[in-house]
Scaffold this motif. Structure first.
Motif, short mmCIF file in Angstrom:
data_model
loop_
_atom_site.label_atom_id
_atom_site.label_comp_id
_atom_site.label_asym_id
_atom_site.label_seq_id
_atom_site.Cartn_x
_atom_site.Cartn_y
_atom_site.Cartn_z
N MET A 155 15.85 36.58 -21.34
CA MET A 155 17.01 35.69 -21.37
C MET A 155 17.84 36.11 -22.58
O MET A 155 17.35 36.02 -23.72
CB MET A 155 16.54 34.24 -21.51
CG MET A 155 17.64 33.25 -21.78
SD MET A 155 18.76 33.07 -20.39
CE MET A 155 20.05 32.12 -21.15
N ILE A 156 19.04 36.60 -22.34
CA ILE A 156 19.91 37.04 -23.43
C ILE A 156 21.09 36.09 -23.49
O ILE A 156 21.83 35.95 -22.52
CB ILE A 156 20.36 38.50 -23.21
CG1 ILE A 156 19.12 39.41 -23.13
CG2 ILE A 156 21.30 38.94 -24.32
CD1 ILE A 156 19.41 40.82 -22.68
N ASP A 157 21.25 35.42 -24.61
CA ASP A 157 22.28 34.40 -24.78
C ASP A 157 23.34 34.89 -25.76
O ASP A 157 23.06 35.09 -26.94
CB ASP A 157 21.63 33.11 -25.29
CG ASP A 157 22.58 31.93 -25.23
OD1 ASP A 157 23.67 32.05 -24.64
OD2 ASP A 157 22.22 30.88 -25.79
N CYS A 158 24.54 35.10 -25.22
CA CYS A 158 25.67 35.56 -26.04
C CYS A 158 26.57 34.36 -26.31
O CYS A 158 27.25 33.87 -25.41
CB CYS A 158 26.45 36.64 -25.29
SG CYS A 158 25.42 38.03 -24.80
N ASP A 159 26.57 33.91 -27.55
CA ASP A 159 27.31 32.70 -27.92
C ASP A 159 28.81 32.95 -28.04
O ASP A 159 29.28 34.09 -27.97
CB ASP A 159 26.78 32.16 -29.25
CG ASP A 159 25.36 31.66 -29.15
OD1 ASP A 159 24.92 31.30 -28.05
OD2 ASP A 159 24.67 31.64 -30.19
N ALA A 160 29.55 31.87 -28.28
CA ALA A 160 30.99 31.95 -28.50
C ALA A 160 31.28 32.86 -29.68
O ALA A 160 30.49 32.93 -30.64
CB ALA A 160 31.55 30.55 -28.75
N ASN A 161 32.39 33.57 -29.61
CA ASN A 161 32.85 34.48 -30.67
C ASN A 161 31.93 35.67 -30.89
O ASN A 161 31.94 36.27 -31.96
CB ASN A 161 33.05 33.73 -31.99
CG ASN A 161 34.01 32.58 -31.84
OD1 ASN A 161 35.05 32.72 -31.19
ND2 ASN A 161 33.67 31.43 -32.40
N THR A 162 31.11 36.01 -29.89
CA THR A 162 30.21 37.15 -29.99
C THR A 162 30.60 38.21 -28.97
O THR A 162 30.90 37.90 -27.83
CB THR A 162 28.74 36.72 -29.73
OG1 THR A 162 28.37 35.75 -30.70
CG2 THR A 162 27.79 37.89 -29.82
#
Length: 139
Positions: free
Chosen positions: A82-89
């Motif tokens: 599970m790869i979570d790319c947050d806001a502003n990334t």
């Protein structure tokens, strides 16, 4: 007055962070089923998953880092991750090897950008799910 720091440590002032996960039977860091969470103050965060099942079922979270680079090299290296790319990334995910990112989930809904490379092997991203940033199409 030499300071004694291990070769793998990073100074507190550094703006990059690297998780080195190697499945060679000799590595001190095998990241299967681990949580790899970047520091929020990191400008560039790297998860290097090398070898069979090295980051299988891991959760990799950008946690507010400016850039997240995930390198999945080897058979099932990031399978079911599970790869979570947050806001502003800005997220860059490379899947190289048989089922390297098979059945993985990459959430880039709020990311600035999401770049996924499934390499030349047909099965590298088999049954994987990618959620692109809102307002961006796939290429």
């Amino acid at each position: 007055s030499a300071s004694s720091t291990s070769a793998s440590s990073t100074p507190a002032s550094a703006t990059s962070q690297t998780f080195s996960c190697t499945a060679d039977g000799l590595s001190t860091r095998f990241c299967k089923e681990e949580l790899l969470s970047c520091r929020p103050t990191t400008s560039e965060c790297n998860a290097n998953c090398n070898g069979k099942s090295s980051c299988e079922k891991a959760k990799i979270d950008s946690n507010g880092a400016d850039v997240l680079n995930v390198k999945c090299n080897g058979e099932t290296s990031c399978k079911e991750a599970m790869i979570d790319c947050d806001a502003n990334t800005e997220c860059d995910v490379d899947c190289m090897g048989k089922s390297a990112c098979g059945q993985s989930m990459v959430d880039g809904t709020n990311a600035d950008s999401l770049d996924i490379d499934c390499g030349a092997q047909e099965s590298s991203c088999k049954d994987a799910e990618f959620e692109c940033p809102t307002g961006q199409g796939t290429t």
